[in-house]
Motif scaffolding. Structure first.
Motif, short mmCIF file in Angstrom:
data_model
loop_
_atom_site.label_atom_id
_atom_site.label_comp_id
_atom_site.label_asym_id
_atom_site.label_seq_id
_atom_site.Cartn_x
_atom_site.Cartn_y
_atom_site.Cartn_z
N CYS A 11 35.79 37.83 32.91
CA CYS A 11 36.63 39.02 32.73
C CYS A 11 37.24 39.46 34.06
CB CYS A 11 35.80 40.17 32.14
SG CYS A 11 35.30 39.87 30.43
N LEU A 12 36.47 39.33 35.13
CA LEU A 12 36.98 39.71 36.45
C LEU A 12 38.18 38.83 36.82
CD1 LEU A 12 36.49 41.38 39.10
CD2 LEU A 12 35.11 39.45 39.90
N LEU A 13 38.04 37.54 36.59
CA LEU A 13 39.12 36.61 36.95
C LEU A 13 40.35 36.84 36.06
CD1 LEU A 13 37.04 33.39 37.71
CD2 LEU A 13 37.95 35.09 39.30
N GLU A 14 40.12 36.98 34.77
CA GLU A 14 41.24 37.25 33.86
C GLU A 14 41.97 38.53 34.22
OE1 GLU A 14 39.52 35.43 29.77
OE2 GLU A 14 40.59 37.35 29.59
N SER A 15 41.19 39.60 34.49
CA SER A 15 41.80 40.91 34.77
C SER A 15 42.61 40.89 36.06
CB SER A 15 40.74 42.00 34.87
OG SER A 15 39.87 41.94 33.78
N SER A 16 42.25 39.97 36.95
CA SER A 16 42.97 39.90 38.22
C SER A 16 43.97 38.74 38.23
CB SER A 16 41.96 39.74 39.37
OG SER A 16 41.25 38.51 39.21
N SER A 17 44.46 38.37 37.04
CA SER A 17 45.41 37.25 36.92
C SER A 17 44.94 36.05 37.74
CB SER A 17 46.81 37.66 37.38
OG SER A 17 47.18 38.89 36.83
N ASN A 18 43.75 35.59 37.38
CA ASN A 18 43.14 34.45 38.09
C ASN A 18 43.01 34.68 39.58
OD1 ASN A 18 42.41 32.66 36.04
ND2 ASN A 18 44.61 32.23 35.73
N ASN A 19 42.37 35.81 39.91
CA ASN A 19 42.01 36.08 41.31
C ASN A 19 43.24 36.12 42.22
OD1 ASN A 19 40.52 36.55 43.60
ND2 ASN A 19 39.60 34.51 43.70
N GLN A 20 44.21 36.94 41.83
CA GLN A 20 45.48 36.99 42.58
C GLN A 20 45.31 37.49 44.01
OE1 GLN A 20 48.18 40.18 41.19
NE2 GLN A 20 46.51 40.90 39.89
N TRP A 21 44.21 38.23 44.27
CA TRP A 21 44.05 38.76 45.64
C TRP A 21 43.18 37.86 46.52
CZ3 TRP A 21 42.68 42.62 41.66
CH2 TRP A 21 43.80 43.32 41.22
N GLY A 22 42.73 36.75 45.93
CA GLY A 22 41.99 35.77 46.74
C GLY A 22 40.57 36.16 47.12
N TRP A 23 39.81 36.69 46.16
CA TRP A 23 38.39 36.93 46.45
C TRP A 23 37.69 35.61 46.79
CZ3 TRP A 23 39.08 40.26 41.71
CH2 TRP A 23 39.04 41.63 42.03
N SER A 24 36.78 35.66 47.73
CA SER A 24 35.94 34.49 48.02
C SER A 24 34.85 34.39 46.95
CB SER A 24 35.28 34.63 49.39
OG SER A 24 34.33 35.68 49.35
N GLU A 25 34.19 33.24 46.92
CA GLU A 25 33.11 33.04 45.95
C GLU A 25 32.00 34.10 46.15
OE1 GLU A 25 31.85 31.26 42.56
OE2 GLU A 25 33.76 30.99 43.60
N ASP A 26 31.71 34.39 47.42
CA ASP A 26 30.70 35.42 47.73
C ASP A 26 31.13 36.78 47.20
OD1 ASP A 26 28.93 33.78 48.91
OD2 ASP A 26 29.26 34.48 50.97
N GLN A 27 32.40 37.11 47.38
CA GLN A 27 32.88 38.41 46.91
C GLN A 27 32.81 38.51 45.38
OE1 GLN A 27 36.62 38.25 49.08
NE2 GLN A 27 36.04 40.06 50.29
N ILE A 28 33.16 37.42 44.72
CA ILE A 28 33.07 37.41 43.25
C ILE A 28 31.62 37.63 42.80
CG2 ILE A 28 33.32 35.96 41.19
CD1 ILE A 28 35.83 34.75 42.57
N ASN A 29 30.69 36.91 43.47
CA ASN A 29 29.27 37.09 43.13
C ASN A 29 28.81 38.53 43.40
OD1 ASN A 29 28.97 34.49 42.24
ND2 ASN A 29 28.31 33.72 44.25
N ASN A 30 29.24 39.07 44.54
CA ASN A 30 28.90 40.47 44.84
C ASN A 30 29.37 41.40 43.73
OD1 ASN A 30 27.87 39.80 47.29
ND2 ASN A 30 29.67 40.46 48.48
N LEU A 31 30.60 41.19 43.29
CA LEU A 31 31.17 42.08 42.27
C LEU A 31 30.42 41.95 40.95
CD1 LEU A 31 34.94 41.74 43.20
CD2 LEU A 31 33.52 43.80 43.37
N VAL A 32 30.12 40.72 40.56
CA VAL A 32 29.38 40.53 39.31
C VAL A 32 28.00 41.17 39.42
CG1 VAL A 32 28.30 38.78 37.84
CG2 VAL A 32 30.68 38.50 38.56
N GLN A 33 27.37 41.00 40.57
CA GLN A 33 26.03 41.58 40.75
C GLN A 33 26.07 43.10 40.91
OE1 GLN A 33 23.11 40.18 40.33
NE2 GLN A 33 24.17 38.28 39.82
N SER A 34 27.24 43.65 41.21
CA SER A 34 27.29 45.10 41.48
C SER A 34 27.00 45.94 40.25
CB SER A 34 28.66 45.47 42.07
OG SER A 34 29.67 45.30 41.10
#
Lengths: 233, 233
Positions: free
Chosen positions: A75-98
């Protein structure tokens, strides 16, 4: 009807939005993980992310093994049009864990404590067991049981999810109350014969026409404390 | 090895015998439900009933749907040579339900409270979820999670039972400690790579030759408080 409600044996609580505020911690996490030079209204994006969960979860239905965290990631990737702002893998994990950082609404801890004196109080959440355990532990929220999408092998509003929780606790639907800030959740519970109590929350069911739904009770103020007043006082 | 133990993330507790005393309440329930004119040593019979559970449970293994209460009922009838004293159906139900009356050992409530400050503390019991929830609720014992034979779809020592609990909590075996007053239980956990702590209890493992087993640690005194001293102090 209130006497009927009082005679229930167990309350099943939707968790995110109903018992805890997800918006502030998730918006904060988005700000903290914002890629440099990014001009985004992160609160608005938090709602977008959350809304996409409500679109995806019902399509997952029953018997799947897609984890809550995997759904949040998709959902995070879809909502951001496939990570348009360029989150790193760590940042994505942080967000999911948040999502573990959710905080109880001000009425939740005390309301739950009162309600547990009379009823079995369990979550019935689309979250994961580990997330619910960790989030509740952080906040010193004590539950009688956690039911989550991984334990129940599916996502609400699939009927089997509610039915498995009741079966494990050996309860008939009329002995159970589903408590939620989401009309769709209560509608699914009512269709199985469970009783339903709606708790409006400022972040939930925005744009939902409540006139189209019927609940056994709506708690117009006080959240879980208001609920305790109705069921116990 | 103690440093290894301290680095664990979760403790899984066997329940009956390890955390709670079953003998006094079950012997009392037997006395209260004794058919008239019956001259039986009910304490001795309580041990016989309990022992038969240990004979039957391992044969049930993995993936069955026989409830804990059904097993207790079968064991009760077998141990009494097919109800030789003529219990009524109500009395049999009372006796099976009397397992909810178990009482924590004197070190259990405080020890658990201390241990939960640092670790996820869950039951990993052959009991049923409802029984564990009700028994803990009666005694104000707070847990982080309940894992029971119905949720895990099998009976210890079937390896799948331990594995499912770890999977739901997303933990690797080396992050988990199994705590029990039963050598067979710890042996099964160790075979999967879990750490093991033995807590001797006066009612458990009578006649078991402990020299044949190895545990990562034995708590020679203090029960769950002794365990907290080792893992936290």
């Amino acid at each position: 009807m209130e006497n009927d409600l009082k005679q229930a044996k167990a309350l099943f609580f939707d968790y995110f939005g109903t018992v805890v505020d997800w918006l502030s911690p998730i918006a904060n996490a988005l700000v903290e993980n914002a890629p440099a030079g990014c001009d985004v209204d992160w609160k608005e994006f938090a709602f977008k992310w959350r809304s996409s969960f409500f679109t995806v979860a019902p399509t997952l239905g029953d018997g799947n093994s897609v984890t809550f965290e995997e759904v949040q990631r998709r959902c995070l990737l879809e909502s951001s049009s496939n990570n348009q702002w360029g989150w790193s893998e760590d940042q994505i994990n942080n967000l999911v864990q948040s999502w573990v950082l959710v905080v109880p609404w001000e009425d939740s801890a005390l309301g739950l404590r009162k309600l547990r004196q009379k009823y079995i109080c369990s979550t019935l959440s689309n979250g994961s067991t580990r997330l619910l355990v960790d989030a509740s532990k952080r906040q010193n929220m004590e539950w009688d049981m956690f039911f989550a999408s991984d334990l129940l092998q599916g996502y609400k509003p699939a009927p089997e999810v509610y039915q498995r929780a009741m079966k494990v606790l050996r309860l008939d639907p009329h002995e159970c109350i589903m408590v939620a800030a989401h009309a769709y959740d209560l509608k699914a519970a009512a269709a199985l014969g469970m009783k339903t109590i709606y708790i409006p929350r400022a972040t939930e069911d925005l744009g939902v026409n409540l006139d189209e739904y019927r609940f056994d009770k709506t708690i117009s103020s006080g959240g879980l404390m208001g609920l305790a007043s109705v069921l116990i006082d």
